[in-house]
Design a protein around this motif. Structure first.
Motif, mmCIF file in Angstrom:
data_model
loop_
_atom_site.group_PDB
_atom_site.id
_atom_site.type_symbol
_atom_site.label_atom_id
_atom_site.label_comp_id
_atom_site.label_asym_id
_atom_site.label_seq_id
_atom_site.Cartn_x
_atom_site.Cartn_y
_atom_site.Cartn_z
ATOM 1 N N THR A 146 57.183 13.998 91.407
ATOM 2 C CA THR A 146 57.597 13.990 90.008
ATOM 3 C C THR A 146 59.076 13.658 89.876
ATOM 4 O OG1 THR A 146 55.919 15.662 89.502
ATOM 5 C CG2 THR A 146 57.661 15.327 87.880
ATOM 6 N N TYR A 147 59.894 14.219 90.736
ATOM 7 C CA TYR A 147 61.337 13.943 90.703
ATOM 8 C C TYR A 147 61.609 12.463 90.978
ATOM 9 C CZ TYR A 147 66.249 14.026 92.080
ATOM 10 O OH TYR A 147 67.591 13.756 92.198
ATOM 11 N N GLU A 148 60.952 11.919 91.985
ATOM 12 C CA GLU A 148 61.124 10.497 92.292
ATOM 13 C C GLU A 148 60.668 9.622 91.123
ATOM 14 O OE1 GLU A 148 60.190 11.098 97.078
ATOM 15 O OE2 GLU A 148 58.700 10.244 95.725
ATOM 16 N N THR A 149 59.565 10.019 90.505
ATOM 17 C CA THR A 149 59.033 9.243 89.385
ATOM 18 C C THR A 149 59.993 9.253 88.204
ATOM 19 O OG1 THR A 149 56.747 9.706 90.035
ATOM 20 C CG2 THR A 149 57.128 9.068 87.745
ATOM 21 N N LEU A 150 60.468 10.435 87.829
ATOM 22 C CA LEU A 150 61.348 10.556 86.670
ATOM 23 C C LEU A 150 62.665 9.824 86.880
ATOM 24 C CD1 LEU A 150 60.771 14.289 85.667
ATOM 25 C CD2 LEU A 150 59.894 12.241 84.536
ATOM 26 N N LEU A 151 63.231 9.960 88.070
ATOM 27 C CA LEU A 151 64.499 9.293 88.344
ATOM 28 C C LEU A 151 64.323 7.772 88.348
ATOM 29 C CD1 LEU A 151 67.448 9.741 88.856
ATOM 30 C CD2 LEU A 151 66.972 10.007 91.296
ATOM 31 N N GLY A 152 63.260 7.298 89.002
ATOM 32 C CA GLY A 152 62.995 5.861 89.011
ATOM 33 C C GLY A 152 62.717 5.332 87.613
ATOM 34 N N PHE A 153 61.964 6.081 86.823
ATOM 35 C CA PHE A 153 61.660 5.674 85.460
ATOM 36 C C PHE A 153 62.922 5.612 84.603
ATOM 37 C CE2 PHE A 153 60.464 7.089 81.101
ATOM 38 C CZ PHE A 153 59.784 5.951 80.708
ATOM 39 N N LYS A 202 61.765 5.357 97.798
ATOM 40 C CA LYS A 202 60.723 5.702 96.825
ATOM 41 C C LYS A 202 61.204 5.451 95.401
ATOM 42 C CE LYS A 202 59.833 8.103 100.686
ATOM 43 N NZ LYS A 202 60.723 8.135 101.862
ATOM 44 N N ILE A 203 62.445 5.827 95.129
ATOM 45 C CA ILE A 203 62.997 5.605 93.794
ATOM 46 C C ILE A 203 63.127 4.118 93.510
ATOM 47 C CG2 ILE A 203 65.037 5.944 92.363
ATOM 48 C CD1 ILE A 203 65.454 8.621 93.753
#
Length: 287
Positions: free
Chosen positions: A88-95, A149-150
């Protein structure tokens, strides 16, 4: 009565009726009407899944039963939550990075045809390249930490954001732009007051696509090289033929995408109450 007098009449004057907004009960009824079909389809899918597992039409090591998957979700909740938080952290930061960079790139492209003609083919080329194919390169360049990942999440989510924003900025009524120029508005004032607000419906359409793709990007990065995250959980479960854990990881990953989609949908409803698709109240005349 003259036309000018009519135009000055308040909304609550005689001859004008304002339709009241929906009550809480009406909202609940509307929500139930909108949600019963997907819930029924989900229930039907669960029933089919249970029948296949109970009848042993497919071996249990290939398709676990709903009960076995639920048991993993409850007994391994702490383990799954730890890896869910990472993804979730990787997703939110990348988004977030994709949104900021995508919006800025769209603004520059709209205001400069030279930049648009230069960047658009590159963006299209970057979009069609399979991210799973270049993910190992990012691991080699950036290591096994969170950065690859980000980056993959950014690359996957970036294209819908920039394309939707460009479309929105170009969809502004030319007469509105001419009117603002006639009234002496500066370019930045025209952008803030007209172009950007008018582009928001298009932008949110792209954001809802991008946020779900960002989850996929983060998981793809974890497939290639990681020791934590749902991609790592799914990869390990697949290698060990632990299909209950595999299905549990897939369900949690899907849930992340659904929750983030709903969050963007709620943000759109709160920020764009003026848009036609979001109006709950309207004024109608009774003449």
């Amino acid at each position: 009565m003259s036309q000018s007098a009519l135009s000055k009449r308040p909304a609550d004057a005689a001859g004008v009726a304002r339709r009241a907004g929906p009550t809480t009960g009406e909202r609940l009824v509307r929500a139930a009407e909108q949600s019963w079909r997907p819930l029924a389809l989900l229930l039907a899918a669960l029933v089919v899944w249970w029948v296949i597992a109970a009848a042993e039409l497919i071996e249990a090591y290939l398709v676990p039963s709903p009960g076995a998957t639920l048991d993993v979700l409850t007994s391994k909740a702490g383990y799954l939550w730890q890896h869910t938080w990472v993804t979730t952290y990787e997703t939110l930061l990348g988004f977030a990075i994709a949104v900021v960079v995508g919006v800025l790139a769209a603004v520059v492209m709209v205001h400069s045809s030279t930049v648009e003609r230069t960047l658009y083919p590159i963006l299209l080329f970057a979009q069609v390249v399979p991210k799973i194919a270049i993910a190992p390169l990012f691991v080699v360049w950036l290591g096994f930490g969170i950065a690859p990942k980000i980056l993959i999440a950014v690359l996957i989510a970036f294209f819908p954001v920039v394309i939707s924003m460009v479309t929105g900025l170009k969809a502004v009524d030319p007469e509105m732009l001419q009117l603002s120029a006639t009234m002496g508005a500066k370019p930045w004032q025209t952008f803030v007051k007209i172009r950007f607000p008018a582009s928001l419906p298009h932008l949110f359409s792209g954001l809802k696509v991008a946020v779900t793709l960002a989850v996929t990007g983060a998981v793809v990065g974890e497939f290639v090289g990681a020791n934590e995250g749902l991609g790592y959980v799914i990869l390990q479960a697949n290698g060990n033929l632990d299909t209950p854990m595999l299905f549990a990881g897939l369900l949690v990953m899907s849930l992340i995408g659904v929750v983030l989609f709903v969050v963007v949908e709620i943000a759109e409803k709160l920020l764009l109450p003026w848009h036609a698709s979001r109006r709950d109240t309207s004024a109608t005349t009774t003449f």
